[in-house]
Structure formats: C-alpha cells, structure tokens
Design a protein around this motif. Sequence first.
Motif, PDB file in Angstrom:
ATOM      1  N   PHE A  85       0.854  -1.184   0.000  1.00  0.00           N
ATOM      2  CA  PHE A  85       0.000   0.000   0.000  1.00  0.00           C
ATOM      3  C   PHE A  85       0.894   1.240   0.000  1.00  0.00           C
ATOM      4  N   GLU A  86       0.625   2.165  -0.932  1.00  0.00           N
ATOM      5  CA  GLU A  86       1.435   3.371  -1.066  1.00  0.00           C
ATOM      6  C   GLU A  86       0.539   4.602  -1.076  1.00  0.00           C
ATOM      7  N   SER A  87       1.006   5.677  -0.460  1.00  0.00           N
ATOM      8  CA  SER A  87       0.296   6.946  -0.567  1.00  0.00           C
ATOM      9  C   SER A  87       0.471   7.504  -1.980  1.00  0.00           C
ATOM     10  N   THR A 141       3.653   0.760   2.953  1.00  0.00           N
ATOM     11  CA  THR A 141       3.584  -0.408   3.833  1.00  0.00           C
ATOM     12  C   THR A 141       3.526  -1.636   2.944  1.00  0.00           C
ATOM     13  N   ARG A 142       4.389  -2.578   3.178  1.00  0.00           N
ATOM     14  CA  ARG A 142       4.396  -3.783   2.347  1.00  0.00           C
ATOM     15  C   ARG A 142       4.845  -4.975   3.170  1.00  0.00           C
ATOM     16  N   GLU A 173       7.750 -11.124   6.438  1.00  0.00           N
ATOM     17  CA  GLU A 173       8.422  -9.840   6.593  1.00  0.00           C
ATOM     18  C   GLU A 173       7.424  -8.725   6.354  1.00  0.00           C
ATOM     19  N   VAL A 174       7.423  -7.734   7.240  1.00  0.00           N
ATOM     20  CA  VAL A 174       6.548  -6.568   7.130  1.00  0.00           C
ATOM     21  C   VAL A 174       7.405  -5.317   7.289  1.00  0.00           C
ATOM     22  N   GLU A 175       7.162  -4.308   6.439  1.00  0.00           N
ATOM     23  CA  GLU A 175       7.958  -3.083   6.460  1.00  0.00           C
ATOM     24  C   GLU A 175       7.051  -1.865   6.306  1.00  0.00           C
ATOM     25  N   VAL A 176       7.332  -0.839   7.093  1.00  0.00           N
ATOM     26  CA  VAL A 176       6.683   0.466   6.972  1.00  0.00           C
ATOM     27  C   VAL A 176       7.777   1.494   6.754  1.00  0.00           C
ATOM     28  N   LYS A 214      11.154  -2.432  10.158  1.00  0.00           N
ATOM     29  CA  LYS A 214      10.955  -3.737   9.528  1.00  0.00           C
ATOM     30  C   LYS A 214      10.974  -4.836  10.586  1.00  0.00           C
ATOM     31  N   GLY A 215      10.067  -5.774  10.438  1.00  0.00           N
ATOM     32  CA  GLY A 215      10.049  -6.952  11.288  1.00  0.00           C
ATOM     33  C   GLY A 215       9.977  -8.202  10.432  1.00  0.00           C
ATOM     34  N   SER A 216      10.707  -9.237  10.805  1.00  0.00           N
ATOM     35  CA  SER A 216      10.690 -10.487  10.053  1.00  0.00           C
ATOM     36  C   SER A 216      10.774 -11.664  11.022  1.00  0.00           C
ATOM     37  N   GLY A 217      10.332 -12.804  10.556  1.00  0.00           N
ATOM     38  CA  GLY A 217      10.367 -13.996  11.383  1.00  0.00           C
ATOM     39  C   GLY A 217      10.348 -15.248  10.539  1.00  0.00           C
ATOM     40  N   ALA A 218      10.783 -16.334  11.121  1.00  0.00           N
ATOM     41  CA  ALA A 218      10.788 -17.629  10.439  1.00  0.00           C
ATOM     42  C   ALA A 218      10.500 -18.724  11.464  1.00  0.00           C
ATOM     43  N   TRP A 219       9.700 -19.683  11.043  1.00  0.00           N
ATOM     44  CA  TRP A 219       9.418 -20.856  11.865  1.00  0.00           C
ATOM     45  C   TRP A 219       9.978 -22.082  11.145  1.00  0.00           C
TER      46      TRP A 219
END
Length: 285
Positions: A202-204, A211-212, A235-238, A255-260
Amino acid sequence: MLATAACDDAADSHGHAFATCFDPWQGLELGGGMLVDSAQLTTTGGFTGGANAALRFRGERESKSKAESTWLSLHRIAATEVRPIGGRFGLSLLGYTGIFRRHVREGTLLLPFNPPVTVPFPLDMTFMAEVLKYERRVADGNGSDWALEPVRLSFLLDPLRSASSRFHLALGVTAAWRLTQNDNVLIHEVTPLSAATLFFDFESEDGLWVTRGILSGGWSLQVGTQGMTLRARGEVEVARTLFAINDQPLSMYLKGSGAWRDAGARGTSEWSASVGLNLRLFSRR
C-alpha cells in the motif's frame, strides 16, 4: 506510473524545480540500519548493524489478449542483505522477485452450462515468482552450510481489484523447490502447492508512505523421506520519506521479520526487528 497534478514539481524562489513525489517501487535502493534478532540476544545481547541493496521498478500495460484489462507489475532485482547472525557473517541474496497482477475492469466467471452462464468474479489474478534465493551463514556448519531456493511460484487472488499499482492485497497457494547443504550433505526439499502466501503493498499517492509485506507458510517434503515439515516465514515493512537530496529521497523504515523452522540452511526459527535509512536513486514518480 504517470505523474498526477498532485505530484507536479514545485519551484523555489529562484525558479529551480524540485520533485515533491517519489516512487517507492522505482530506482536503486541502498540502505542500512540497526537490528536486533533472537540470535543476537543469545550471543552479543544487543543491537548490531546491517546493510541492504536492491533495484526496484514497476510496469503497467494494457493486455493484448483481452480488452479492458491491464497488467500491473512490481519487480525487485538483486535484493541483498548483509548482517551478523549468531555473531558471525550472514548473507541473503534474492536474484529476482516479480509480482504480476491482471486487473480486469469487469471480471466474470464462466459456468460451462448449456447455454453457458457468466457471473461476476470480484477478484484479480496475481502471479508471484521468486528466483534464486541464496543464504549463507558462517555460524552454521563452520561456514560450509548454505541454502538455495531456485524458484518459488505463487498463484494469488486479489479482492481489492485496484486499478492502480499502488494497492495490492493477494492470497493464494505456493509451490517451491529448495536445496540445502548441511555438513556436506545435499538435501532436496519441495513444496507441492502445499503452502499459502499473503502479499500486500500500500502506497500513498505521493509515495512518501509505504507499507508492504509477505507472509508464507505450509508443508514441505524432503525428498527421500515420508514426512512433511511445517515451515513459515514473513516480513513486514513500513517506510516514510523524510527528505530528498537533489531529488533523491531518503526514507526511514521499520521492519520486522520472522521464520518458523525456515531460517538458513539448518531450518531454524528466529525473529528480527530493525530500523534504518534507505536512499533511493532515480525514483521520481
């Protein structure tokens, strides 16, 4: 993307023009920042630095096979990230990512009755491809272990059906093939459409906010075995553009990321959070 009236260049008191809008999916991206992750907390116990680079661009064209339909695409090339993992060097390189969404102004679903029946189909079709993702962590196997995912393909459906490439929200199924080397043993692993993927962007209008993210999880089968392993990553980034240097925007990102059971060659679980700056070259909207 064509500039709108809201994105026309402005001028200073001397008549020099400067850009006021920027395209977050256009140009060469160079950045770095501070990061904390689950591995660092068990070794150094604090923040560490990292660097990233990628080339981004977008495309938009009318479909040649169907009238009143448009192909909207986002591309990322040579996405590279370097950072310490477990107190030692870690490299992640993704050769290419492509998102291709076919937007149809009036979507229909054909039912093959006699006579045929069509009903409204309120979804856009999206295809996503990730090619040549390579990971190497010196902390794994004394530097001899590595992971290579030659291809990951996703078929997704987008309920937003936005006519603009500034808005994407897609969910669907994923297939992948992955190679890992652990202690000099080569392992093949396949995901036969047994994973789900969610992608959003999502972009202004002026491109100052973006935000992606991408979330994926499902079951993978190791060739030569009977069982399947549940793996997930995300992964999520603002990001917000702070200012521009000679029309080249500098943005701050969170940015936040994670792996299981899906991080590195050993398939470990981890999380990370980072804050930093990105300079984007050649990104005027």
